[in-house]
Design an enzyme around this catalytic site. Structure first.
Site, PDB file in Angstrom:
ATOM      1  N   ARG A 254     -10.006  -1.475   8.188  1.00 55.85           N
ATOM      2  CA  ARG A 254      -8.573  -1.217   8.024  1.00 55.85           C
ATOM      3  C   ARG A 254      -8.200   0.177   8.513  1.00 55.85           C
ATOM      4  NH1 ARG A 254      -5.379  -1.278   2.242  1.00 55.85           N
ATOM      5  NH2 ARG A 254      -4.875   0.877   2.680  1.00 55.85           N
TER       6      ARG A 254
ATOM      7  N   ASP B   8       0.824  -1.205   0.000  1.00 52.20           N
ATOM      8  CA  ASP B   8       0.000   0.000   0.000  1.00 52.20           C
ATOM      9  C   ASP B   8       0.863   1.262   0.000  1.00 52.20           C
ATOM     10  OD1 ASP B   8      -2.227  -1.689   0.327  1.00 52.20           O
ATOM     11  OD2 ASP B   8      -2.089  -1.567   2.511  1.00 52.20           O
TER      12      ASP B   8
ATOM     13  N   HIS C 217       1.226  -7.844   0.171  1.00 53.84           N
ATOM     14  CA  HIS C 217       0.077  -8.680   0.520  1.00 53.84           C
ATOM     15  C   HIS C 217      -0.861  -8.819  -0.674  1.00 53.84           C
ATOM     16  CE1 HIS C 217      -1.042  -4.559   1.687  1.00 53.84           C
ATOM     17  NE2 HIS C 217      -2.311  -4.897   1.466  1.00 53.84           N
TER      18      HIS C 217
HETATM   19  C1  SIN Z   1      -5.910  -4.835   1.353  1.00 52.96           C
HETATM   20  O1  SIN Z   1      -5.211  -4.932   0.358  1.00 52.96           O
HETATM   21  O2  SIN Z   1      -5.774  -3.926   2.149  1.00 52.96           O
HETATM   22  C2  SIN Z   1      -6.966  -5.888   1.611  1.00 52.96           C
HETATM   23  C3  SIN Z   1      -6.463  -7.061   2.390  1.00 52.96           C
HETATM   24  C4  SIN Z   1      -7.573  -8.029   2.682  1.00 52.96           C
HETATM   25  O3  SIN Z   1      -8.737  -7.706   2.499  1.00 52.96           O
HETATM   26  O4  SIN Z   1      -7.272  -9.135   3.130  1.00 52.96           O
END
Ligand code: SIN
Length: 283
Positions: free
Chosen positions: A273, A99, A258
């Site tokens: 989040r 991110d 991720h």
């Molecule tokens: C994200 O990329 O922030 C999503 C991660 C998730 O939903 O597991």
């Protein structure tokens, strides 16, 4: 309760013996901070955080970054909603990424709390950029250490998105504030960073937001970027996290990638989040 930190295969550590809703003593908090710096992503099970608890825990780490592109929790704007509805086909984060690499000062990381889960599927994979770097030869490390890369969000959140990194809202529409995205300037970061918390070297390019090496064309950059991406996806560096009610994942964008699996069509998944501000990156 005794705090226990158990390293997992590939990347990350599971931390038990702590209630994150509680008022954590400084020594406990310091141990968690050490695990975060060492392992890149930390996991907790069986937690019972209210939204206020989630925000209070996050604030202990760093100022909260209010997401420019995601829907916010209606009562808590600090919390971004990462939701996929039953009728939705795309999910948020359904491709390998880190991110905010498109920001001049990328976010430290995110604390993701499971709120509603499908009966199966919806796991999140993490990959260690420390391990990916460490596995390279000294010669390759030296060459990469001389490079910087250009990152952008315009092709993802802007007017002409690349759908490889899907970000959709609860109704299935693409998330984004194209006007904001279009105004974002490209940023340049070292390809190998010195992690601001651990002091370790980590690879810092990702398939979603890295456009090219600085001073190279996109065409010239792509073969080497693809080689690095394939290397970073090596299962030896990856941990697949299976969410359960009460699970929390807290990842470091400077040390991991991720990838949210999109394998639960017809079922709802809702995650909360909170993203934390980071610091400038250097080689
Ligand atoms: C994200 O990329 O922030 C999503 C991660 C998730 O939903 O597991």
């Amino acid at each position: 309760m005794t705090l226990t930190i158990t390293p997992l295969s590939g990347v990350g550590a599971e931390i038990t013996g702590v209630d994150l809703a509680g008022d954590l003593p400084e020594a406990t908090f310091a141990a968690i901070r050490g695990a975060f710096a060492d392992h890149g992503v930390i996991f907790f099970r069986g937690q019972n955080l209210t939204e206020d608890d989630h925000i209070a825990f996050a604030r202990r780490w760093a100022p909260i970054n209010i997401n420019r592109f995601f829907a916010a929790h209606p009562a808590h704007p600090e919390i971004a909603l990462v939701t996929k509805e039953e009728a939705q086909k795309d999910n948020i984060g359904g491709g390998w990424h880190t991110d905010h690499s498109y920001d001049a000062i990328p976010a430290m990381g995110s604390i993701l709390v499971a709120r509603e889960l499908p009966a199966s599927g919806g796991n999140t994979l993490f990959s260690s950029m420390y391990a990916a770097y460490d596995a390279l030869s000294d010669g390759f490390k030296a060459m990469l250490g001389s490079l910087s890369a250009v990152h952008s969000a315009r092709h993802v959140f802007g007017a002409s998105p690349d759908t490889a990194y899907n970000r959709t809202d609860a109704g299935g529409g693409r998330i984004g504030n194209a006007d904001v995205a279009e105004t974002l300037a490209d940023v340049v970061h070292p390809v190998v960073i010195t992690h601001p918390l651990s002091g370790r070297k980590a690879l810092y390019v990702n398939p979603a937001f890295t456009l090219r090496f600085d001073g190279w064309t996109a065409e010239e950059s792509m073969p080497l970027l693809q080689q690095l991406y394939a290397h970073c996806m090596n299962p030896a560096f990856v941990q697949e996290f299976v969410w359960r009610p009460g699970s929390i994942a807290f990842w470091d964008n400077r040390a991991t990638w991720h990838f949210a699996r999109n394998d639960y069509h017809g079922h709802r998944r809702e995650m909360h989040r909170i993203t934390l501000e980071g610091e400038p990156l250097s080689a």
